[in-house]
Write a protein that holds these residues in place. Structure first.
Motif, short mmCIF file in Angstrom:
data_model
loop_
_atom_site.label_atom_id
_atom_site.label_comp_id
_atom_site.label_asym_id
_atom_site.label_seq_id
_atom_site.Cartn_x
_atom_site.Cartn_y
_atom_site.Cartn_z
N ILE A 207 -5.51 -3.46 -14.86
CA ILE A 207 -5.71 -2.81 -16.16
C ILE A 207 -7.06 -2.10 -16.21
O ILE A 207 -7.19 -1.00 -16.75
N MET A 208 -8.07 -2.71 -15.59
CA MET A 208 -9.43 -2.18 -15.69
C MET A 208 -9.67 -0.97 -14.80
O MET A 208 -10.39 -0.05 -15.18
N VAL A 209 -9.11 -0.97 -13.59
CA VAL A 209 -9.41 0.12 -12.66
C VAL A 209 -8.81 1.42 -13.18
O VAL A 209 -7.75 1.43 -13.82
N ARG A 210 -9.48 2.53 -12.88
CA ARG A 210 -9.12 3.78 -13.54
C ARG A 210 -8.13 4.64 -12.76
O ARG A 210 -7.53 5.54 -13.34
N ASP A 211 -7.97 4.43 -11.48
CA ASP A 211 -7.08 5.30 -10.71
C ASP A 211 -5.69 4.69 -10.62
O ASP A 211 -5.52 3.47 -10.58
N SER A 212 -4.69 5.55 -10.56
CA SER A 212 -3.29 5.10 -10.57
C SER A 212 -2.95 4.29 -9.34
O SER A 212 -2.22 3.30 -9.42
N PHE A 213 -3.45 4.70 -8.17
CA PHE A 213 -3.17 3.96 -6.95
C PHE A 213 -3.71 2.54 -7.05
O PHE A 213 -3.04 1.56 -6.68
N GLY A 214 -4.94 2.40 -7.55
CA GLY A 214 -5.53 1.07 -7.69
C GLY A 214 -4.77 0.21 -8.67
O GLY A 214 -4.61 -1.00 -8.47
N LYS A 215 -4.27 0.82 -9.75
CA LYS A 215 -3.50 0.06 -10.73
C LYS A 215 -2.23 -0.51 -10.10
O LYS A 215 -1.91 -1.69 -10.26
N LEU A 216 -1.50 0.34 -9.39
CA LEU A 216 -0.25 -0.11 -8.78
C LEU A 216 -0.51 -1.13 -7.69
O LEU A 216 0.22 -2.11 -7.56
N LEU A 217 -1.55 -0.91 -6.89
CA LEU A 217 -1.84 -1.83 -5.79
C LEU A 217 -2.26 -3.19 -6.33
O LEU A 217 -1.76 -4.23 -5.87
N SER B 173 0.84 -1.20 0.00
CA SER B 173 0.00 0.00 0.00
C SER B 173 0.87 1.25 0.00
O SER B 173 0.59 2.23 -0.71
N PHE B 174 1.94 1.21 0.79
CA PHE B 174 2.85 2.36 0.82
C PHE B 174 3.58 2.53 -0.51
O PHE B 174 3.69 3.64 -1.04
N PHE B 175 4.08 1.43 -1.07
CA PHE B 175 4.79 1.50 -2.34
C PHE B 175 3.89 2.11 -3.42
O PHE B 175 4.32 2.96 -4.22
N ALA B 176 2.63 1.65 -3.47
CA ALA B 176 1.72 2.13 -4.50
C ALA B 176 1.50 3.63 -4.38
O ALA B 176 1.53 4.37 -5.38
N TYR B 177 1.28 4.12 -3.16
CA TYR B 177 1.06 5.55 -2.97
C TYR B 177 2.33 6.35 -3.29
O TYR B 177 2.27 7.38 -3.97
N TYR B 178 3.46 5.87 -2.80
CA TYR B 178 4.72 6.58 -3.02
C TYR B 178 5.03 6.70 -4.51
O TYR B 178 5.43 7.77 -4.99
N LEU B 179 4.83 5.64 -5.26
CA LEU B 179 5.17 5.64 -6.67
C LEU B 179 4.17 6.42 -7.51
O LEU B 179 4.51 6.92 -8.58
N VAL B 180 2.92 6.52 -7.04
CA VAL B 180 1.97 7.39 -7.72
C VAL B 180 2.44 8.84 -7.67
O VAL B 180 2.35 9.59 -8.64
N ILE C 119 5.81 -1.00 -13.13
CA ILE C 119 4.43 -0.74 -13.53
C ILE C 119 4.17 0.76 -13.60
O ILE C 119 3.49 1.26 -14.50
N ALA C 120 4.74 1.49 -12.63
CA ALA C 120 4.50 2.94 -12.58
C ALA C 120 5.20 3.67 -13.71
O ALA C 120 4.64 4.62 -14.27
N THR C 121 6.41 3.26 -14.05
CA THR C 121 7.21 4.01 -15.03
C THR C 121 7.19 3.41 -16.42
O THR C 121 7.54 4.09 -17.39
N GLU C 122 6.87 2.11 -16.53
CA GLU C 122 6.88 1.38 -17.81
C GLU C 122 8.27 1.33 -18.42
O GLU C 122 8.42 1.24 -19.64
N ARG C 123 9.30 1.36 -17.58
CA ARG C 123 10.68 1.30 -18.07
C ARG C 123 11.31 -0.02 -17.63
O ARG C 123 11.44 -0.30 -16.44
N ALA C 124 11.71 -0.84 -18.63
CA ALA C 124 12.32 -2.13 -18.33
C ALA C 124 13.66 -1.98 -17.62
O ALA C 124 14.15 -2.93 -17.00
#
Length: 496
Positions: free
Chosen positions: A397-407, A201-208, A268-273
């Motif tokens: 993929i389906m959820v629209r908010d960035s936090f939900g996507k990362l989580l 949960s923390f990682f997802a928020y921080y990376l958003v 996932i947040a940056t899309e950089r391999a």
């Protein structure tokens, strides 16, 4: 004026039905598979099927049915595949533990063995507790974005939970050489299992909030854009914490888990391999250094070095240090394509009054059940795990908010990584890690934590699949603007 934020589902969700009937049908099908397996176990062990073989299956079915009913009210639009898949894996785990209870009972007493005894009933009790926890989470967290408000608190709680076993004396935290537990009297808990949810949960928020900075590239090498050196700080911090876990808690699995889920959420947040490449280089480089130090100076590095040595040459000391891995490999190796059949394997030998595969009820349950269902059955079991991960990623993929996507992406990857770590350990692909097989292994901490993980995925999928509804003012929220990439901001509606 009171300001509220309304979640906007994906456009495709406007016509999507709840499909709770589909979930119920799949749940019944899953329990039929477990019922057939339980009957086959009795036929293999006792050469007959008793009139009570269905009782453990009926109890776990009642638990799963209760969760299904709760989901109808608490998350009616949740993904209908998640619960039945978890129920199938969890039910097979209970059935296999019942098989171990029967094997450890003298043949003349097996027909009278009550379901309210042994490892199976304890696992059923933990399953009930995990199901209650999942329902409570769905009831308390009606919007997954609520977790982002407490992200830093959850991050601190996660670090404390991870560090606590390392700070406690060995008699209060160490089992089988790994300091992963909190032991008080006859009660034990593995706090790291719950820490992964808090840290994700923390990682997802921080990376958003930081993804724009982390997406910046400094130079391109072999067609891959690498980040600026100044932006490597968060990854280096998490890498350092992972090495501390590896050294002081003597746990490769948890170390790999935490570092892996952070690096993947960054990707996932940056899309950089490039972040994946940097992460792999850092982790394997740190593991090699820890192994080399264990070989040279020993001390806190010695446990990891010994595990690597067993992994490299498991049959060199097959009766002592390499016993677990060698018996696991022998059990899987003799299984063949279709296995010995349910109840016909040798995880427990009555003549020796001991389990041939050590810890077959927990760390090595994959090897124990694999001996009986063979490569064909294990492939089906792994497909079930793959289905869980796939559905979780689809939720992201389906959820629209960035936090939900990362989580959602982090939760799905963590589940898949845990399966890889334990399967890789029991098959000799990587050193043994001490991780448990999700939803199957005996024990409460892993089972409860993974049920909570699935409950979070159900909550996010409910938001993603929920049809658009009228707001207080009577207007329909406008569709989100088209954006490129996989990270999309949450369209919001201010309600007076």
């Amino acid at each position: 004026m009171t300001v509220a934020v309304a979640a906007v589902p994906s456009p495709a969700a406007a016509t999507r039905r709840p499909r709770r009937g589909t979930e119920l049908g799949l749940l019944i099908l899953a329990m039929l598979v477990v019922l057939v397996y339980s009957a086959a176990v009795q036929a293999g062990l006792m050469e007959r099927i008793t009139s009570t073989f269905w009782q453990p299956v009926a109890v776990v079915f009642a638990i799963f049915l209760s969760v299904h009913i709760a989901v109808r009210f608490l998350a009616p639009h949740a993904d209908p595949v998640l619960l039945p898949t978890v129920a199938l894996i969890n039910g097979l785990g209970v059935a296999f533990l019942r098989r171990l209870d029967l094997a450890a009972t003298p043949p003349e007493l097996r027909e009278q063995l009550s379901i309210f005894t042994g490892m199976a009933i304890r696992q059923i009790q933990w399953t009930a507790a995990a199901a209650v926890g999942a329902v409570l989470l769905l009831a308390l967290i009606r919007d997954h974005r609520l977790l982002s408000r407490y992200a830093y608190t959850l991050g601190l709680v996660g670090i404390i939970l991870v560090a606590l076993p390392a700070l406690l004396p060995a008699r209060f935290s160490e089992i089988n050489g790994a300091k992963l537990w909190i032991l008080i009297g006859g009660f034990s808990i593995q706090p790291g299992e719950f820490a992964k949810l808090a840290l994700l949960s923390f990682f997802a928020y921080y990376l958003v909030t930081k993804r724009e900075v982390l997406s910046l590239a400094s130079r391109r090498f072999l067609g891959i854009d690498f980040p600026r050196p100044r932006d490597l700080g968060p990854v280096l911090v998490i890498w350092g914490l992972s090495l501390l876990i590896l050294v002081f808690e003597k746990d490769l699995g948890t170390s790999l888990m935490f570092f892996g889920m952070f690096v993947v959420t960054v990707y996932i947040a940056t899309e950089r391999a490039s972040w994946l490449i940097i992460g792999l280089l850092l982790f394997f480089g740190g593991a090699v250094i820890a192994w080399a130090l264990g070989e040279v100076i020993g001390g806190p590095f010695s446990n990891f070095a010994s595990r690597v040595e067993v992994w490299r040459q498991p049959f060199a000391d097959a009766d002592d240090a390499g016993l677990q891995l060698t018996q696991s490999l022998l059990g899987l190796g003799t299984a063949g394509i279709f296995g010995a059949g349910p109840g016909n394997g040798l995880p427990y030998v009555p003549q020796l009054d001991r389990f041939v595969i050590p810890l077959v009820h927990s760390d090595f349950i994959f090897a124990g059940i694999g001996e009986e269902i063979g490569l064909f059955g294990l492939t089906g079991l792994l497909v079930c795990y793959l289905l869980l991960v796939n559905r979780g990623l689809r939720v992201g993929i389906m959820v629209r908010d960035s936090f939900g996507k990362l989580l959602a992406g982090g939760l799905s990857f963590t589940l898949g990584l845990q399966v890889f770590v334990i399967v890789g350990g029991v098959t000799g692909l990587i050193p043994l890690t001490g991780q448990t097989t999700p939803f199957m292994s005996a024990g409460g901490s892993s089972l409860v934590a993974n049920w909570l993980l699935v409950a979070l995925l159900m909550r996010i999928s409910d938001a993603a699949r929920r049809p658009a509804t009228l707001t207080v003012g009577g207007s329909i929220p406008p569709p989100p603007p088209p954006v490129s990439g996989t990270m999309r901001e949450v369209p919001t509606e201010v309600i007076p």
